[in-house]
Design a protein around this motif. Structure first.
Motif, short mmCIF file in Angstrom:
data_model
loop_
_atom_site.label_atom_id
_atom_site.label_comp_id
_atom_site.label_asym_id
_atom_site.label_seq_id
_atom_site.Cartn_x
_atom_site.Cartn_y
_atom_site.Cartn_z
N GLN A 139 -2.02 -12.12 -0.52
CA GLN A 139 -0.90 -12.30 -1.50
C GLN A 139 -0.46 -14.02 -1.44
O GLN A 139 0.03 -14.40 -2.63
N GLU B 19 -1.08 -9.38 3.29
CA GLU B 19 0.10 -10.26 3.01
C GLU B 19 -0.39 -11.82 3.15
O GLU B 19 -0.14 -12.70 2.26
N LEU C 87 -1.41 -2.11 -1.78
CA LEU C 87 0.25 -2.06 -1.60
C LEU C 87 0.68 -0.42 -1.65
O LEU C 87 1.65 -0.22 -0.93
N ASP D 282 6.37 0.59 -5.23
CA ASP D 282 7.01 0.10 -6.43
C ASP D 282 6.39 -1.24 -6.74
O ASP D 282 6.00 -1.49 -7.92
N GLU D 283 6.03 -1.99 -5.88
CA GLU D 283 5.37 -3.13 -6.09
C GLU D 283 3.97 -2.92 -6.68
O GLU D 283 3.61 -3.75 -7.37
N ARG E 61 4.20 0.33 -0.28
CA ARG E 61 5.02 -0.64 -1.12
C ARG E 61 4.66 -0.11 -2.57
O ARG E 61 4.08 -0.87 -3.45
#
Length: 599
Positions: A491, A488, A534, A541-542, A539
């Motif tokens: 990101q 994170e 991810l 879909d991301e 996560r």
């Protein structure tokens, strides 16, 4: 003027490669090897430095770009088509896998109407520095300079003007006119006459048969297969060495100084390429690379270099070609690579991981490979706690890079597992303790508890995208809060507005960590690593959305350079880049296994 980097297509024979622009111009070709001097160096200069244009005759100053182009199926045979007021013409470009002299074959085919065509061939040896002696031998045209000769064969008339060889002709529907250039040492007899049509058939058959070995049949198959073909094209067949890219000095920062020669075998790049090939069914390439590694390192494994020449050469002295203005005036143009002498401890981990995967997938045992692995760990045992230049080959001061320490842990971990399997003997308890010691050291000195993230180096506040490999290497599980915090943080702090990932900050508290001026684009491998992470933390879909955004950056033929410039919205860096295509394959495999592909 050279085209945009993404305007180029790759053709090659697994010993060298050419780049063909959308307007039918070959602007880059080194003969006879990837790392030889260029015969066409217009990519890094002007037309004065060598090019070969073949396409519709035109009156204007700029040649027309093809209306369509594609590779023929799953091959490295390029087709470009132009629609003109007088009809449609097609050019087929390829380099046959070698059985003799290296050749570049170009076949002009009439599709409709009667189309005037021109071939303009300007050969310049030694990266555009040397104008060769061009003359006729029987019906053949030959260019000679020093040790090199290049022979042109065609059935149409040629003529010389302004130190360039031209052909003007017209093609009708179904008519095919072939041009072939062949390299030969100048002291030898002329090469055999080419057989273009037979060579085309054999080249298509080679690629068709090779692709049939691919074991991946998921939803991203087209992208994966094109990446695999590209990696195969970057393999130097006689030795098994894999070049990072077939080009030098394509800039990471247009107009800047971040221009490097990538026509060598980086152990890191080659090791991860081997891993992707093994995961998709290509065991022979993996075996050949392992044999190349053993030869390259033989006799001096304690002084492992981070890169070698494609035949295992150790001396890769860096020099500048001052007569070349560089791609879009990006200077200097470099040949050789001074980073060959750097200390990069992570390489020990990548090599050991590749050898481990080869062992786990049942590649025929090589006893010396195991001996080499043990020698590498004995070296690491004494040196893992030293600062180094790290994965990004910084030219600033050495540091204790976290990624380097993590990969040192990987090297020891995989060797412990090899000993535990009973296949080799080694100091198991001592190396288990070493593995634990490295792990503790990284977690204590490379982790910022206040921000809940690992950092680029011990004592630094900056981040580094290589930290995304921590869960992928098994150093910590994906659900560890420190892993999630690091993902994170990257990101937040290293992502561009498009969601792609920079390698590290080039401004801020640690500005100048790489010792270079200027900026750079988003690093595509790092962006694929983020998609992997991810998916690993749920996560998916991301992860899929990011992966498909990355796929959209490929050019019309499915090729990627090293980086993406988010400001100019274009590819930058050497092209095509193995270090971009390998993680594309790996992320596709991971997303397919997770079912995260929306259809």
């Amino acid at each position: 003027m050279a085209g945009r980097i993404e305007d180029y297509a790759l053709i090659g024979d697994m010993q060298t490669a050419a780049l063909v622009c959308k307007d039918g111009t070959v602007d880059w070709l080194c003969l006879p090897r990837f790392d030889s001097h260029a015969v066409f160096a217009g990519l890094l200069g002007t037309e004065e430095h060598g090019f070969w244009r073949l396409g519709p005759a035109h009156a204007g100053s700029e040649p027309p770009v093809a209306d369509r182009r594609r590779y023929r199926g799953d091959s490295l045979v390029l087709e470009s088509e132009w629609d003109t007021p007088r009809g449609t013409v097609r050019v087929i470009d390829f380099m046959p896998p070698r059985d003799g002299a290296p050749q570049l074959v170009r076949i002009v085919e009439g599709v409709s109407g009667r189309v005037p065509v021109r071939s303009s061939l300007r050969m310049r040896f030694s990266y555009g520095w040397v104008v060769p002696w061009v003359h006729k031998v029987d019906s053949r045209t030959v260019a000679v300079a020093g040790p090199d000769s290049v022979w042109l064969d065609t059935d149409v008339d040629t003529f010389g003007k302004d130190l360039t060889t031209y052909s003007d002709f017209t093609v009708s529907p179904g008519e095919r006119i072939a041009f072939t250039i062949s390299w030969q040492p100048s002291h030898k007899e002329q090469p055999a006459l080419p057989e273009p049509e037979a060579a085309l058939e054999a080249t298509e058959a080679f690629w068709r048969e090779w692709v049939e070995h691919c074991t991946y049949h998921g939803p991203y198959r087209d992208a994966v297969v094109r990446s695999l073909i590209t990696l195969k094209a970057l393999t130097y067949a006689p030795t098994g060495g894999i070049v990072a890219a077939p080009t030098t000095s394509l800039p990471e920062d247009i107009g800047g100084v971040r221009n490097w020669d990538y026509r060598f075998t980086w152990l890191r790049d080659a090791a991860i390429t081997l891993s992707s090939l093994l995961r998709t069914g290509y065991r022979e390439e993996a075996r050949a690379w392992r044999e190349w590694l053993l030869r390259a390192v033989a006799g001096d494994p304690e002084n492992l270099q981070i890169m070698y020449g494609i035949a295992g050469e150790r001396e890769l002295s860096e020099a500048e070609l001052t007569w070349l203005p560089g791609y879009e005036n990006s200077q200097p143009v470099r040949v050789g690579n001074g980073a060959a002498g750097q200390l990069q401890l992570d390489v020990y981990g990548e090599v050991t991981e590749a050898l481990h995967l080869a062992h786990m997938t049942g590649l025929a045992r090589n006893d010396y490979a195991s001996v080499l692995q043990l020698k590498l760990i004995r070296y690491l045992e004494e040196h893992w706690d030293e600062p180094d230049e790290g994965i990004w080959e910084v030219r600033g001061p050495r540091r204790h890079f976290v990624h380097s320490k993590v990969m040192a842990w990987v090297a020891v971990d995989r060797t412990v597992k090899l000993i535990e399997s009973g296949d080799v003997d080694g100091p198991l308890d001592r190396w288990r303790d070493l593995r634990d010691e490295i792990h503790r050291d990284v977690c204590e000195k490379g982790y910022d508890a206040e921000r809940n993230t690992f950092t680029q180096s011990y004592g630094s506040k900056e981040l580094d995208a290589s930290l995304l490999l921590i869960p992928q290497m098994g150093f910590l599980p994906p659900d560890d809060k420190r892993v999630i915090g690091t993902i994170e943080a990257i990101q937040r702090e290293l992502s561009t507005s498009d969601g792609f990932v920079m390698r590290y900050p080039t401004a801020g508290e640690d500005a100048g960590v790489d010792g270079l001026e200027g900026d750079e684009g988003a690093f595509l491998a790092c962006s694929f690593w983020l998609a992997d992470d991810l998916a690993m933390i749920g996560r998916v879909d991301e992860a899929r959305r990011l992966f498909e955004k990355l796929l959209a950056l490929r050019n019309d033929l499915g090729l990627l350079a090293e980086e993406w410039d988010p400001h100019l919205q274009r590819q930058v860096g050497n092209f095509p880049q193995a270090f971009s295509h390998v993680p594309l394959i790996d992320t596709a495999l991971r997303l397919t296994a997770s079912g995260a592909y929306g259809g």
